[in-house]
Motif scaffolding. Structure first.
Motif, short mmCIF file in Angstrom:
data_model
loop_
_atom_site.label_atom_id
_atom_site.label_comp_id
_atom_site.label_asym_id
_atom_site.label_seq_id
_atom_site.Cartn_x
_atom_site.Cartn_y
_atom_site.Cartn_z
N GLN A 190 0.81 -1.21 0.00
CA GLN A 190 0.00 0.00 0.00
C GLN A 190 0.85 1.27 0.00
O GLN A 190 0.48 2.28 -0.59
CB GLN A 190 -0.90 0.02 1.22
CG GLN A 190 -1.99 -1.02 1.26
CD GLN A 190 -2.76 -0.96 2.56
OE1 GLN A 190 -3.13 0.11 3.04
NE2 GLN A 190 -2.99 -2.11 3.16
N ALA A 191 2.01 1.22 0.67
CA ALA A 191 2.86 2.40 0.80
C ALA A 191 3.76 2.63 -0.41
O ALA A 191 4.37 3.69 -0.54
CB ALA A 191 3.73 2.29 2.06
N THR A 192 3.86 1.63 -1.28
CA THR A 192 4.74 1.74 -2.44
C THR A 192 4.05 2.51 -3.55
O THR A 192 2.94 2.18 -3.95
CB THR A 192 5.13 0.34 -2.94
OG1 THR A 192 5.83 -0.36 -1.90
CG2 THR A 192 6.02 0.43 -4.17
N VAL A 193 4.71 3.55 -4.03
CA VAL A 193 4.18 4.35 -5.13
C VAL A 193 4.68 3.75 -6.44
O VAL A 193 5.87 3.51 -6.61
CB VAL A 193 4.61 5.82 -5.01
CG1 VAL A 193 4.17 6.61 -6.24
CG2 VAL A 193 4.03 6.44 -3.76
N SER A 194 3.77 3.54 -7.37
CA SER A 194 4.13 2.94 -8.65
C SER A 194 3.62 3.81 -9.79
O SER A 194 2.49 4.31 -9.74
CB SER A 194 3.52 1.54 -8.76
OG SER A 194 3.80 0.96 -10.01
N CYS A 195 4.46 4.00 -10.79
CA CYS A 195 4.09 4.76 -11.99
C CYS A 195 4.47 3.94 -13.22
O CYS A 195 5.47 4.23 -13.89
CB CYS A 195 4.79 6.11 -12.01
SG CYS A 195 4.44 7.15 -10.58
N PRO A 196 3.72 2.91 -13.52
CA PRO A 196 4.11 1.98 -14.60
C PRO A 196 4.18 2.62 -15.97
O PRO A 196 4.92 2.14 -16.85
CB PRO A 196 3.03 0.90 -14.55
CG PRO A 196 1.87 1.55 -13.86
CD PRO A 196 2.45 2.51 -12.89
N ASP A 197 3.42 3.70 -16.19
CA ASP A 197 3.40 4.34 -17.52
C ASP A 197 4.27 5.59 -17.56
O ASP A 197 4.11 6.41 -18.47
CB ASP A 197 1.97 4.69 -17.91
CG ASP A 197 1.09 3.45 -18.02
OD1 ASP A 197 1.61 2.41 -18.44
OD2 ASP A 197 -0.10 3.54 -17.65
N ARG A 198 5.16 5.73 -16.62
CA ARG A 198 6.01 6.92 -16.55
C ARG A 198 6.93 6.99 -17.77
O ARG A 198 7.67 6.05 -18.05
CB ARG A 198 6.85 6.85 -15.27
CG ARG A 198 7.54 8.14 -14.91
CD ARG A 198 8.46 7.91 -13.71
NE ARG A 198 9.66 7.15 -14.07
CZ ARG A 198 10.66 6.90 -13.24
NH1 ARG A 198 10.60 7.32 -11.99
NH2 ARG A 198 11.71 6.21 -13.63
N PRO A 199 6.91 8.12 -18.50
CA PRO A 199 7.82 8.24 -19.65
C PRO A 199 9.26 8.44 -19.19
O PRO A 199 9.52 8.74 -18.02
CB PRO A 199 7.29 9.49 -20.37
CG PRO A 199 6.65 10.30 -19.29
CD PRO A 199 6.07 9.32 -18.32
N GLN A 200 10.18 8.29 -20.09
CA GLN A 200 11.58 8.46 -19.73
C GLN A 200 11.87 9.90 -19.33
O GLN A 200 12.68 10.16 -18.44
CB GLN A 200 12.47 8.07 -20.91
CG GLN A 200 13.95 8.06 -20.57
CD GLN A 200 14.80 7.47 -21.68
OE1 GLN A 200 14.29 7.01 -22.70
NE2 GLN A 200 16.11 7.46 -21.50
N THR A 201 11.20 10.83 -19.98
CA THR A 201 11.35 12.25 -19.66
C THR A 201 9.97 12.85 -19.39
O THR A 201 9.06 12.64 -20.19
CB THR A 201 12.01 13.01 -20.82
OG1 THR A 201 13.29 12.43 -21.09
CG2 THR A 201 12.19 14.48 -20.47
N PRO A 202 9.78 13.58 -18.28
CA PRO A 202 8.49 14.19 -18.02
C PRO A 202 8.06 15.12 -19.16
O PRO A 202 8.90 15.80 -19.76
CB PRO A 202 8.72 14.98 -16.72
CG PRO A 202 9.92 14.34 -16.09
CD PRO A 202 10.77 13.88 -17.22
N LEU A 203 6.78 15.15 -19.44
CA LEU A 203 6.31 15.90 -20.60
C LEU A 203 6.33 17.40 -20.35
O LEU A 203 6.63 18.18 -21.26
CB LEU A 203 4.89 15.44 -20.96
CG LEU A 203 4.76 13.96 -21.34
CD1 LEU A 203 3.31 13.64 -21.71
CD2 LEU A 203 5.68 13.62 -22.52
N CYS A 204 5.99 17.84 -19.16
CA CYS A 204 5.96 19.28 -18.86
C CYS A 204 7.31 19.72 -18.31
O CYS A 204 7.81 19.15 -17.34
CB CYS A 204 4.85 19.59 -17.87
SG CYS A 204 4.64 21.37 -17.55
N GLN A 205 7.90 20.72 -18.94
CA GLN A 205 9.20 21.25 -18.52
C GLN A 205 9.06 22.74 -18.19
O GLN A 205 8.24 23.45 -18.78
CB GLN A 205 10.24 21.07 -19.63
CG GLN A 205 10.48 19.63 -20.04
CD GLN A 205 11.20 18.83 -18.96
OE1 GLN A 205 12.01 19.36 -18.20
NE2 GLN A 205 10.89 17.54 -18.89
N LEU A 206 9.86 23.20 -17.24
CA LEU A 206 9.84 24.60 -16.82
C LEU A 206 11.11 25.28 -17.31
O LEU A 206 12.20 24.99 -16.82
CB LEU A 206 9.74 24.69 -15.29
CG LEU A 206 8.49 24.05 -14.68
CD1 LEU A 206 8.58 24.01 -13.16
CD2 LEU A 206 7.24 24.80 -15.12
#
Length: 564
Positions: free
Chosen positions: A465-481
């Motif tokens: 339950q405490a483990t955060v999972s992002c299976p569809d995470r891209p290699q680079t985040p789409l939004c950049q600042l």
């Protein structure tokens, strides 16, 4: 998990009966132990799903208490410590920017701090470890700010074995010893491992404590901050050798640092049990910010799977692996998604100690979550200002499920995903074992006090339950600042890894932007650097870091260590 919950229910009924048959004057406030790690990542505790670095003592508290999966801190050292001690966002005190350097004439503004409020309720207050809230004037040091005693280092970064700070402001090389016991240089500990020194002091304070009075122990470890430039992180070699299955030699050393930190937690919990104090104690564990996987102060910690590092406002910089354990809590063990901020501990502890929270200053940003934590009810906190740094031109806020990040982050390398996942070398990495958690000093101590243990099956369930999972995470985040006006907005519940651009309702975007701007308008400008390398130079004071402004004005003080 039902057996564990029933056990806690029986204990709470017994506790209620005890209260009913005792006068309020006989009710002792709980001991409060706050253990602060330094620069430790989300993925560096094994209760979050990584097998790479076992933390059985920390896990034992987590699996018998509350795992705080929505606990936020500031992105860097001094701001987090200031927020904890004051119950205020750092923008109120001018501490929202870069941490204090030893040669700077800076310090946390005057006012009552958490230990001062607890002293009003009869607490003995002890500080051990890292201070990092100013020391150039003696009045800024811990024993002038509400603590009855202090053993530790006043600044930010030290060598793990030599307690020496090395820095080069404006090209001038400064180095000196900085371990102090109250206002006396603690030379006797030179050459010993800092985690052991701080642990032994915490044990001593517990074993010698007058149990007729409640104890507040603030144990702020150096671990896992980088230290000596020649050996940024280090641990005893026999501890490092336990992690030969980790291929990266730097990560292997870091694992040794974390292991010694976990050992410290077990020793402190065992000491509390030995004095009969554990059954009326609240223990909190959290780092001050995320790990700096790369960069000037890299320690090879991991914030996986979160985006960003220390000194950024991405989740990897500000969402901490935190827990609270106490026999006073109901419906435990559990994983909590209650929104919480480091400023909340001041009013929360004050409420737990029996204080009237309405008597605290109205300008606190922290809110008491004591009732919510005890009863597992909804958090009274609905938003968190993650920080504003007006010099850099960035800020971030979370309101409910929505988070807005604005402006270029402090560490460009922290814009993406960095840090070990904890799954490398699966064939040689040991399997996770709940039995190791139960056999740990902390596991044995809490099981004894609670009258039973969380089952191995339930531990694994809590871990999942405490483990955060992002299976569809891209290699680079789409939004950049890319500039100060850019913003990224996320539904942080659905996208904790801040990976995906989403269609944000106009009313939500307006709410986030306007609320962040409101805080921006309330901001107290941060302190200027005010560097004085010549006056502060430890060479003037027998190669020790002293309260140099005070000593420069009057070097007759016993703590000035004047060179003959």
């Amino acid at each position: 998990m039902e057996r564990s919950q029933n056990m806690h229910t029986v204990l709470l009924l017994a506790f209620a009966c005890l209260l009913a048959t005792s006068s309020s004057a006989d009710t002792k406030p709980p001991n409060i132990i706050f253990i602060l790690a330094d620069d430790m990542g989300w993925n560096d505790v094994s209760f979050h799903g990584s097998n790479q670095i076992p933390t059985p003592n920390i896990d034992a508290l987590a699996y018998h208490g509350i795992i705080l999966n929505n606990h936020y801190v500031l992105p860097i050292c001094t701001p987090s410590r200031a927020a904890f001690m004051t119950g205020k966002y750092p923008i109120r005190t001018g501490e929202q920017g870069t941490p204090m350097d030893e040669h700077e004439g800076r310090g946390l503004a005057n006012g009552t701090l958490l230990p001062g409020y607890l002293k009003q309720l009869g607490y003995v207050t002890r500080a051990v470890g890292k201070w990092h809230l100013g020391f150039h004037e003696v009045e800024l040091t811990p024993t002038y700010r509400g603590f009855d005693s202090f053993l530790g280092h006043w600044g930010g970064s030290i060598g793990y074995f030599d307690f020496i700070v090395q820095t080069t402001p404006d090209g001038k090389e400064l180095n000196g010893y900085i371990l102090w016991k109250n206002l006396t240089t603690a030379w006797e500990h030179a050459g010993r491992y800092s985690t052991d020194v701080y642990t032994e002091e915490a044990e001593r304070l517990i074993l010698e404590h007058d149990t007729e009075r409640p104890l507040f122990l603030y144990l702020a470890h150096q671990a896992c901050h980088s230290g000596d430039p020649a050996a940024p992180v280090t641990a005893p070699q026999d501890t490092i050798n336990k992690f030969l299955y980790i291929s990266d030699p730097n990560r292997r050393i870091y694992a040794g640092v974390v292991s010694k930190l976990d050992e410290s937690v077990g020793r402190v919990v065992a000491a509390l049990q030995s004095r009969g104090m554990l059954e009326n104690s609240i223990i909190v564990f959290t780092p001050d910010n995320g790990a700096p996987t790369t960069g000037k102060t890299a320690n090879w910690g991991s914030n996986y799977p979160f985006r960003g590092l220390k000194a950024t406002l991405w989740e990897g910089g500000v969402r901490s692996p935190a827990l609270v354990w106490s026999p006073l809590l109901q419906n435990t063990p559990r994983v909590s998604h209650q929104l919480m901020h480091v400023t909340d501990w001041l009013p929360t502890f004050y409420a737990a100690a029996g204080g009237n929270v309405s008597s605290l200053p109205e300008d606190l940003d922290g809110v008491s979550l004591w009732d919510a934590l005890v009863t597992n009810s909804e958090s009274p906190r609905t938003e968190v200002l993650l920080n504003i740094d007006e010099k850099v031109g960035n800020g971030a806020i979370r309101i409910g499920e929505w988070k807005l990040v604005k402006g270029v982050q402090n560490n460009a390398a922290g814009a993406g995903y960095l840090g070990a996942s904890g799954t490398e070398n699966n064939r040689s990495t040991p399997a996770y074992g709940p039995q190791q958690v139960l056999a740990s000093p902390a596991g044995q101590a809490v099981s004894s006090v609670l009258g039973g243990s969380t089952s191995p099956e339930d531990m694994l369930g809590l871990r999942s339950q405490a483990t955060v999972s992002c299976p569809d995470r891209p290699q680079t985040p789409l939004c950049q600042l890319l500039n100060s006006s850019d913003v990224c907005v996320y539904n942080i519940t659905q996208d904790p890894c801040e990976a995906v651009d989403v269609e944000v309702p106009e009313e939500v975007l307006s709410m986030l932007v306007e609320r962040l701007e409101e805080f921006w308008q309330q901001l107290t400008p941060q302190e200027e650097s005010n560097s004085h390398p010549d006056i502060a130079d430890p060479a003037r004071w027998n190669y020790t870091w002293v309260p140099w402004s005070t000593c420069n004005a009057d070097s007759s003080h016993s703590f000035c260590n004047v060179v003959d």
